[in-house]
Motif scaffolding. Structure first.
Motif, PDB file in Angstrom:
ATOM      1  N   LEU A   1       0.861  -1.174   0.000  1.00 20.34           N
ATOM      2  CA  LEU A   1       0.000   0.000   0.000  1.00 20.34           C
ATOM      3  C   LEU A   1       0.900   1.228   0.000  1.00 20.34           C
ATOM      4  O   LEU A   1       1.809   1.329   0.827  1.00 20.34           O
ATOM      5  CB  LEU A   1      -0.902  -0.005   1.246  1.00 20.34           C
ATOM      6  N   VAL A   2       0.664   2.151  -0.940  1.00 16.90           N
ATOM      7  CA  VAL A   2       1.492   3.340  -1.089  1.00 16.90           C
ATOM      8  C   VAL A   2       0.611   4.577  -0.981  1.00 16.90           C
ATOM      9  O   VAL A   2      -0.461   4.631  -1.588  1.00 16.90           O
ATOM     10  CB  VAL A   2       2.198   3.340  -2.471  1.00 16.90           C
ATOM     11  N   GLU A   3       1.071   5.572  -0.220  1.00 16.99           N
ATOM     12  CA  GLU A   3       0.384   6.856  -0.185  1.00 16.99           C
ATOM     13  C   GLU A   3       0.745   7.626  -1.456  1.00 16.99           C
ATOM     14  O   GLU A   3       1.918   7.912  -1.692  1.00 16.99           O
ATOM     15  CB  GLU A   3       0.820   7.676   1.023  1.00 16.99           C
TER      16      GLU A   3
ATOM     17  N   HIS B   1      -6.403   1.892  -7.173  1.00 14.82           N
ATOM     18  CA  HIS B   1      -6.107   3.243  -6.708  1.00 14.82           C
ATOM     19  C   HIS B   1      -7.346   3.853  -6.073  1.00 14.82           C
ATOM     20  O   HIS B   1      -8.463   3.581  -6.512  1.00 14.82           O
ATOM     21  CB  HIS B   1      -5.713   4.166  -7.868  1.00 14.82           C
TER      22      HIS B   1
ATOM     23  N   LYS C   1      -6.223   8.618  -2.367  1.00 17.85           N
ATOM     24  CA  LYS C   1      -5.080   8.716  -1.455  1.00 17.85           C
ATOM     25  C   LYS C   1      -4.071   7.583  -1.575  1.00 17.85           C
ATOM     26  O   LYS C   1      -2.921   7.741  -1.184  1.00 17.85           O
ATOM     27  CB  LYS C   1      -5.568   8.794  -0.013  1.00 17.85           C
ATOM     28  N   TYR C   2      -4.499   6.419  -2.073  1.00 14.16           N
ATOM     29  CA  TYR C   2      -3.634   5.249  -2.014  1.00 14.16           C
ATOM     30  C   TYR C   2      -3.587   4.485  -3.334  1.00 14.16           C
ATOM     31  O   TYR C   2      -4.551   4.474  -4.097  1.00 14.16           O
ATOM     32  CB  TYR C   2      -4.115   4.277  -0.927  1.00 14.16           C
TER      33      TYR C   2
ATOM     34  N   ALA D   1       4.078   0.001  -5.961  1.00 12.73           N
ATOM     35  CA  ALA D   1       3.387  -0.948  -5.082  1.00 12.73           C
ATOM     36  C   ALA D   1       3.451  -2.373  -5.615  1.00 12.73           C
ATOM     37  O   ALA D   1       3.694  -3.316  -4.856  1.00 12.73           O
ATOM     38  CB  ALA D   1       1.932  -0.520  -4.879  1.00 12.73           C
TER      39      ALA D   1
ATOM     40  N   SER E   1       2.879   5.254  -8.648  1.00 15.56           N
ATOM     41  CA  SER E   1       2.498   4.678  -7.356  1.00 15.56           C
ATOM     42  C   SER E   1       2.094   3.219  -7.500  1.00 15.56           C
ATOM     43  O   SER E   1       2.493   2.367  -6.694  1.00 15.56           O
ATOM     44  CB  SER E   1       1.345   5.472  -6.738  1.00 15.56           C
TER      45      SER E   1
ATOM     46  N   GLU F   1      -2.654   0.444  -4.222  1.00 10.35           N
ATOM     47  CA  GLU F   1      -2.428  -0.844  -3.565  1.00 10.35           C
ATOM     48  C   GLU F   1      -2.243  -1.911  -4.635  1.00 10.35           C
ATOM     49  O   GLU F   1      -2.867  -1.863  -5.681  1.00 10.35           O
ATOM     50  CB  GLU F   1      -3.611  -1.210  -2.678  1.00 10.35           C
TER      51      GLU F   1
END
Length: 122
Positions: free
Chosen positions: A9-11, A103, A106-107, A56, A52, A109
Motif C-alpha cells: 500500500l502506497v500513499e 487506486h 489517497k492510495y 506498489a 504509485s 495498492e
C-alpha cells in the motif's frame, strides 16, 4: 502450488511529493517499457497514480518472492506491463504471477500471488 503472496500500500501523496521534487525518480522505479507507457500519459495526477501503482506492485512482487527490493530483484528487473485487456502482468521465468493494482484518491495498492510453474525447474 502457491509460492508466495505479497501486498503493498502506497500513499499517493508521498509519491507525488517525491516526484515533484525529483521528476527523474521515475527512472529509478520504471523500466524502459513502463516509461514508454508513462510518457504517453497526459494528466499529471494519472502519471503519479501510474508510478504509485508500479511501485506498489514491484514491492508486492518481491514480498511474494520472499526477497524484498534490492536483493534478488530490483525495480528494473521487474517489468509490469498491461496485457491486451489492460490487466497488469509480470513475467517471471518458472512462475505464474497474478497481479492486481487499485487506486483511490489517497492510495495505490497492489497484490501479487505467485505460483510455481510445475512445467519448469527452478
Amino acid at each position: 502450488m502457491i509460492h508466495g503472496v505479497g501486498i503493498d500500500l502506497v500513499e499517493i501523496k508521498r509519491i507525488k511529493e517525491w516526484y515533484d521534487k525529483r521528476p527523474t525518480m521515475v527512472n529509478k522505479i520504471l523500466t524502459d517499457n513502463e516509461l514508454e507507457i508513462f510518457n504517453k500519459i497526459n494528466l499529471d495526477n494519472r502519471k503519479v497514480e501510474f508510478i504509485s501503482g508500479r511501485f506498489a506492485v514491484k514491492e508486492a512482487f518481491t514480498k511474494a518472492m520472499g526477497t524484498g527490493i534490492g536483493k534478488k530483484y530490483g525495480f528494473h528487473s521487474i517489468n509490469c506491463l498491461p496485457d491486451e485487456n489492460g490487466k497488469p502482468e509480470i513475467a517471471c521465468d518458472g512462475f505464474h504471477v497474478h497481479t492486481s493494482i487499485t487506486h483511490t484518491e489517497k492510495y495505490a495498492e497492489a497484490i501479487v500471488i505467485i505460483e510455481k510453474d510445475n512445467n519448469k525447474q527452478e
